[in-house]
Write a protein that holds these residues in place. Structure first.
Motif, PDB file in Angstrom:
ATOM      1  N   ALA A  76       0.863  -1.187   0.000  1.00 50.94           N
ATOM      2  CA  ALA A  76       0.000   0.000   0.000  1.00 50.94           C
ATOM      3  C   ALA A  76       0.891   1.226   0.000  1.00 50.94           C
ATOM      4  O   ALA A  76       1.984   1.217   0.569  1.00 50.94           O
ATOM      5  CB  ALA A  76      -0.877  -0.009   1.243  1.00 50.94           C
ATOM      6  N   ARG A  77       0.473   2.278  -0.659  1.00 49.41           N
ATOM      7  CA  ARG A  77       1.277   3.507  -0.672  1.00 49.41           C
ATOM      8  C   ARG A  77       0.420   4.647  -0.173  1.00 49.41           C
ATOM      9  O   ARG A  77      -0.546   5.030  -0.804  1.00 49.41           O
ATOM     10  CB  ARG A  77       1.779   3.820  -2.073  1.00 49.41           C
ATOM     11  N   ALA A  78       0.785   5.126   1.005  1.00 49.85           N
ATOM     12  CA  ALA A  78       0.050   6.250   1.592  1.00 49.85           C
ATOM     13  C   ALA A  78       1.015   7.024   2.472  1.00 49.85           C
ATOM     14  O   ALA A  78       1.971   6.440   3.000  1.00 49.85           O
ATOM     15  CB  ALA A  78      -1.128   5.725   2.423  1.00 49.85           C
ATOM     16  N   PRO A  79       0.812   8.309   2.620  1.00 47.77           N
ATOM     17  CA  PRO A  79       1.711   9.069   3.504  1.00 47.77           C
ATOM     18  C   PRO A  79       1.560   8.613   4.944  1.00 47.77           C
ATOM     19  O   PRO A  79       0.432   8.390   5.407  1.00 47.77           O
ATOM     20  CB  PRO A  79       1.256  10.504   3.336  1.00 47.77           C
ATOM     21  N   VAL A 116       5.871   8.461   1.979  1.00 47.23           N
ATOM     22  CA  VAL A 116       4.792   7.738   1.292  1.00 47.23           C
ATOM     23  C   VAL A 116       5.198   6.266   1.202  1.00 47.23           C
ATOM     24  O   VAL A 116       6.282   5.941   0.735  1.00 47.23           O
ATOM     25  CB  VAL A 116       4.569   8.323  -0.120  1.00 47.23           C
ATOM     26  N   GLY A 117       4.330   5.410   1.693  1.00 44.35           N
ATOM     27  CA  GLY A 117       4.654   3.990   1.631  1.00 44.35           C
ATOM     28  C   GLY A 117       3.678   3.176   2.447  1.00 44.35           C
ATOM     29  O   GLY A 117       2.611   3.643   2.825  1.00 44.35           O
ATOM     30  N   ASP A 118       4.119   1.962   2.706  1.00 48.65           N
ATOM     31  CA  ASP A 118       3.283   1.029   3.452  1.00 48.65           C
ATOM     32  C   ASP A 118       3.709   1.075   4.903  1.00 48.65           C
ATOM     33  O   ASP A 118       4.765   0.539   5.275  1.00 48.65           O
ATOM     34  CB  ASP A 118       3.453  -0.376   2.868  1.00 48.65           C
ATOM     35  N   SER A 119       2.882   1.704   5.734  1.00 47.34           N
ATOM     36  CA  SER A 119       3.274   1.912   7.125  1.00 47.34           C
ATOM     37  C   SER A 119       3.364   0.592   7.876  1.00 47.34           C
ATOM     38  O   SER A 119       4.211   0.416   8.752  1.00 47.34           O
ATOM     39  CB  SER A 119       2.291   2.854   7.828  1.00 47.34           C
ATOM     40  N   HIS A 143      10.629   0.777  -0.966  1.00 44.55           N
ATOM     41  CA  HIS A 143      10.274   2.190  -0.743  1.00 44.55           C
ATOM     42  C   HIS A 143      11.329   3.133  -1.324  1.00 44.55           C
ATOM     43  O   HIS A 143      11.416   4.294  -0.918  1.00 44.55           O
ATOM     44  CB  HIS A 143      10.110   2.457   0.760  1.00 44.55           C
ATOM     45  N   ASP A 144      12.154   2.623  -2.236  1.00 46.53           N
ATOM     46  CA  ASP A 144      13.224   3.414  -2.871  1.00 46.53           C
ATOM     47  C   ASP A 144      14.218   3.958  -1.853  1.00 46.53           C
ATOM     48  O   ASP A 144      14.813   5.036  -2.053  1.00 46.53           O
ATOM     49  CB  ASP A 144      12.641   4.583  -3.694  1.00 46.53           C
ATOM     50  N   GLY A 145      14.344   3.216  -0.761  1.00 48.46           N
ATOM     51  CA  GLY A 145      15.294   3.656   0.259  1.00 48.46           C
ATOM     52  C   GLY A 145      16.516   2.757   0.297  1.00 48.46           C
ATOM     53  O   GLY A 145      16.746   1.941  -0.598  1.00 48.46           O
ATOM     54  N   SER A 146      17.321   2.961   1.326  1.00 54.70           N
ATOM     55  CA  SER A 146      18.514   2.113   1.494  1.00 54.70           C
ATOM     56  C   SER A 146      18.684   1.791   2.972  1.00 54.70           C
ATOM     57  O   SER A 146      18.232   2.550   3.842  1.00 54.70           O
ATOM     58  CB  SER A 146      19.753   2.829   0.976  1.00 54.70           C
ATOM     59  N   ILE A 147      19.280   0.657   3.201  1.00 58.19           N
ATOM     60  CA  ILE A 147      19.575   0.282   4.590  1.00 58.19           C
ATOM     61  C   ILE A 147      21.037  -0.163   4.665  1.00 58.19           C
ATOM     62  O   ILE A 147      21.511  -0.895   3.799  1.00 58.19           O
ATOM     63  CB  ILE A 147      18.599  -0.814   5.096  1.00 58.19           C
TER      64      ILE A 147
END
Lengths: 517, 160
Positions: free
Chosen positions: A349-352, A389-392, A476-480
Motif C-alpha cells: 500500500a502507498r500512503a503518507p 509515502v509507503g506502506d506503514s 520504498h526506494d530507500g537504502s539500509i
C-alpha cells in the motif's frame, strides 16, 4: 788666426741666455705644477715638478750669477764678484747633482710605480670581472629563484590541492610534511599535530603491516597500490590505497620517503553495497520464483487439510494429525510470504505516514519485553519530520525486526538508541537504530541481509527478518546500511526519500518478481 | 762560518782607540780641500747631470714615452742638455788655459778682447763660452714638451 777676439758675443749671449733660462725654467715649473695638479697621482708629473724646480734653481743661480758678474765688473767691483763667484758655482753644482739624483731616483721609482700601476690595473680588471660575475650570478640567482618559486607554487598547489593524502617521511618514518587532505583524513586539525610528532606506523591499524611495508621499501625502493587500514579520527579506520617511494642520498642511503594514499573506504563500501545488492537481487529472483511455485501447492494442501478436518471429529487422532499438517503448512505459508516480501513481490500500500508515529507504536508494543530484559531505549525523534509515502505496516515490520535484532544482540542489559532526522540536502529522512550489543563479526556483515542467514541458534530464527526488512526498504526506494563492530555494537541506518502528498493516494502496487534497483 | 763573539768587538774597538790616542803622528782630523776641488766637483757634477740626462733620454726611448709629442720634445731637451753639459765641462777645462792677461779691455764689458795669438785655446774658449746656445734651446724644448703634455691632459679631460 786672428790677433784678438771680441768677447761681445759672449757677453750678449750670456746676458740674454741667462734671462731666457730663468724665464723658460720658471715657465717649465709652472706647467709642471699644473700637470701635477691635473693628475696628482701621476708620479711622472711629480718627477717633472722636481726636475723643473731644480732646473729653475739652477737657472736662477747661474743667471743671477752671470748677470751679477757682468754688472759688478761693469761697476768695477771685481772683488765682490770674486767673493760671490764660489757660492754661485757651488749652488750650480748642487742643482746639477739634485737634478741628476732626482732623475736617477725617479727611474727607479717609476719602475716600482709601473709595477704598482700594473698591479692596480690587474686588480681593477679582476675586480670588474668579479663584479661582472657577481652581477651575472645575482641575475642567475634571481632567475632561478623566480623559477623555483613558480615551481614551488605549482607543486605546492598540487600538494595542497590534492584530495589524496600526500606526505613526506624522514628516514625513521616520521612525518616531515603532509597535505591538508592528509590532515583531514587522519583526523588532525593542524600540521603541528602530525609533523615531527607522529610516525606513519602510528596510523597503521596493524603495525606488522607497516613493518612489511618498510622492508619492501628498503628492498625495492617503492611500493605501489597497497591496501592498508589506517586509524583516522576518533578511533575509526580508513582503507587506503598506498604508494610510496624511498628517497636516497648520493651515497645510496635512504633519507626520506614520499607517499600518496587514497582513501578508498567509501568506494569499497559502495562496491560492497553494489555487490550485496546484486547478490540480494539474484536471491530475490530465486526466492520469488520458489515462493510462487510453493505458494500454490501450499494453498492446495491447506485447503484439502481444512476440508478433511471438517470430516473428522475434533477428538479423533486423524483430526489432530490434520491440525499438525495445517499448522506446518501455515508456517510454510508465512515463510513464503516473507520471501515474497523480501523479493518485493508482495502487494504494497502507498500512503503518507508518519515515521515517528510508526516507531512509537513499535516501541510501545515491544516496551514490556525490553523492560523485562533490562534494556533502555533512548529515543530522539525529529519533531518536524516530513511524511513518507509507503506502506506503514511493512515499515513497522522493518522497525520491529531491527529493534528485536538489537534486543537479541544485547541479551541482558543494554541500550538501544533510536533516532530520526531530516536531511534537507538529499531530501531524505534518516532513521537510525543502534545498540551496544555483541555486534557482528566483520566476516559476516556482508551476509547479514541474506535470506535464511542467521547468527542465532537453530530454531530461534528463520534468518528472514533482515532480508525482509531489506526488501521492504528497497521497495520504498530507500537504502539500509549496517555498521557493526564485534563487542561494541551495531548500527542500522535507513534512508527513505521524502515524498510529497501528490500521487500518494492509496495505491496498490503489484510489484514485479525482481527487486527494483 | 764561525761568528766573531760580540764581546771581541768592544775589546778591539777599545784597543784601536787607545792605540790612536797613545801613539799620535800627523793630524788626520779633517781633510783639507784645496782650490781645484771646487772645479773638479763642478766638472763631476756636469758629468753626472749629463749622464742622467742621457739615461733619461734612453729611458724615454726604451719605455716608448716618445710616442707622445710632449715626451719626444723632452727627449730632445735631454739630448741638448747632454750636449750642453759636455760643452760646459770642456769650457771649464779650456778656461784653465786662459790667463787673465790674455784678455784686454775693461773687464766685464762687451769691449773686452781675447788675445788669440797668445794661446791656441782662444778660439775654443770663445765658442765654448757660448754654451747658452745649447742650454736655452734645451730648456725651450723642455717647456714645449711640458706644454704639450699639459695640453694632452686638458684635451683628454674635455673629451671625458
Amino acid at each position: 788666426m786672428m790677433d784678438g777676439i771680441s768677447m761681445a758675443p759672449i757677453w750678449f749671449t750670456d746676458v740674454i741666455g741667462s734671462s731666457l733660462m730663468i724665464a723658460l725654467t720658471v715657465l717649465c715649473l709652472w706647467y709642471a705644477v699644473h700637470l701635477g695638479r691635473a693628475q696628482p697621482t701621476n708620479i711622472m708629473w711629480t718627477y717633472l715638478i722636481a726636475l723643473s724646480a731644480a732646473l729653475a734653481a739652477f737657472a736662477l743661480s747661474r743667471g743671477v750669477g752671470h748677470l751679477a758678474k757682468r754688472l759688478l765688473l761693469l761697476a768695477g767691483r771685481q772683488e765682490i764678484w770674486d767673493a760671490l763667484a764660489p757660492y754661485s758655482g757651488a749652488i750650480n753644482t748642487m742643482t746639477f747633482i739634485v737634478a741628476g739624483s732626482i732623475t736617477l731616483f725617479f727611474q727607479r721609482v717609476q719602475k716600482i710605480n709601473t709595477g704598482i700601476l700594473n698591479d692596480k690595473k690587474a686588480l681593477e680588471t679582476a675586480s670588474q670581472e668579479v663584479m661582472r660575475l657577481n652581477e651575472n650570478l645575482q641575475s642567475l640567482v634571481e632567475v632561478r629563484t623566480r623559477e623555483l618559486a613558480v615551481s614551488e607554487e605549482k607543486y605546492r598547489t598540487i600538494f595542497e590541492g590534492s584530495t589524496d593524502i600526500v606526505f613526506v617521511l624522514d628516514k625513521n618514518g616520521r612525518f616531515t610534511d603532509i597535505n591538508l587532505a592528509g590532515l583531514t583524513t587522519l583526523g588532525y586539525d593542524a600540521p603541528e599535530e602530525v609533523v615531527f610528532q607522529k610516525t606513519l606506523e602510528d596510523t597503521f591499524v596493524f603495525p606488522e603491516e607497516f613493518q612489511g611495508l618498510m622492508e619492501d621499501l628498503r628492498r625495492d625502493g617503492f611500493v605501489r597500490d597497497r591496501e592498508y587500514r589506517l586509524r583516522v579520527g576518533s578511533g575509526s579506520e580508513a582503507l587506503v590505497l598506498l604508494s610510496m617511494t624511498a628517497g636516497k642520498s648520493d651515497s645510496g642511503h635512504i633519507t626520506r620517503y614520499h607517499g600518496i594514499a587514497k582513501d578508498i573506504t567509501a568506494r569499497r563500501r559502495i562496491e560492497r553495497q553494489l555487490q550485496r545488492a546484486d547478490k540480494l537481487a539474484s536471491l530475490g529472483q530465486i526466492s520469488a520464483g520458489i515462493a510462487h511455485e510453493i505458494n500454490n501447492p501450499l494453498g492446495v494442501i491447506l485447503g484439502y487439510t481444512q476440508l478433511l478436518m471438517k470430516e473428522h471429529s475434533p477428538e479423533s487422532q486423524a483430526y489432530l494429525d490434520l491440525q499438525t499438517i495445517e499448522k506446518q503448512a501455515g508456517n510454510c505459508k508465512r515463510i513464503v510470504a516473507d520471501l515474497l516480501k523480501f523479493a518485493r513481490a508482495a502487494e504494497t500500500a502507498r500512503a503518507p505516514f508518519d515515521v515517528n508515529q510508526s516507531l512509537r507504536e513499535v516501541i510501545a508494543l515491544l516496551n514490556r519485553q525490553l523492560e523485562r530484559d533490562n534494556i533502555t531505549v533512548n529515543i530522539r525523534l525529529a519533531p518536524d519530520l516530513p511524511a513518507v509515502v509507503g506502506d506503514s505496516e511493512k515499515m513497522k515490520q522493518v522497525f520491529m525486526n531491527l529493534v528485536m535484532n538489537a534486543k537479541q544482540a544485547i541479551a541482558d542489559g543494554g541500550t538501544i538508541w533510536i533516532s530520526t532526522e531530516a536531511e534537507p540536502r538529499t531530501e531524505q529522512i534518516k532513521i537510525t537504530v543502534s545498540d551496544n550489543g555483541c555486534g557482528v563479526p566483520e566476516a559476516v556483515v556482508d551476509k547479514i541481509f541474506d535470506p535464511f542467514f542467521t547468527t542465532k541458534p537453530v530454531g530461534e530464527g528463520t534468518g528472514l527478518g533482515l532480508a525482509v526488512s531489506y526488501g521492504i526498504i528497497h521497495e520504498h526506494d530507500g537504502s539500509i546500511e549496517v555498521k557493526s563492530e564485534e563487542g561494541v555494537g551495531t548500527t542500522f541506518t535507513i534512508h527513505l526519500p521524502q515524498r510529497g502528498l501528490e500521487g500518494s493516494l492509496t495505491a496498490t502496487v503489484a510489484a514485479g518478481t525482481a527487486p527494483r534497483r | 762560518m764561525r761568528r766573531w763573539p760580540k764581546r771581541h768587538f768592544g775589546l778591539t774597538t777599545c784597543l784601536l782607540v787607545g792605540g790612536i790616542l797613545c801613539l799620535p803622528r800627523s793630524s788626520i782630523a779633517l781633510q783639507v780641500h784645496g782650490e781645484p776641488e771646487g772645479l773638479v766637483i763642478h766638472e763631476l757634477a756636469h758629468l753626472f747631470f749629463g749622464a742622467t740626462m742621457g739615461l733619461l733620454a734612453y729611458w724615454l726611448e726604451s719605455n716608448r714615452f716618445i710616442e707622445s709629442r710632449g715626451w719626444r720634445n723632452i727627449q730632445v731637451a735631454c739630448l741638448l742638455l747632454v750636449l750642453w753639459n759636455l760643452v760646459a765641462l770642456t769650457g771649464h777645462l779650456v778656461s784653465l788655459q786662459i790667463q787673465p792677461e790674455m784678455i784686454t779691455g775693461e773687464a766685464g764689458t762687451w769691449s773686452t778682447i781675447l788675445l788669440a795669438d797668445q794661446t791656441p785655446w782662444a778660439t775654443a774658449y770663445f765658442f765654448l763660452n757660448l754654451d747658452h746656445l745649447f742650454c736655452v734651446p734645451a730648456v725651450f724644448f723642455l717647456l714645449l714638451g711640458f706644454r704639450q703634455l699639459y695640453g694632452e691632459i686638458v684635451r683628454k679631460e674635455k673629451s671625458g
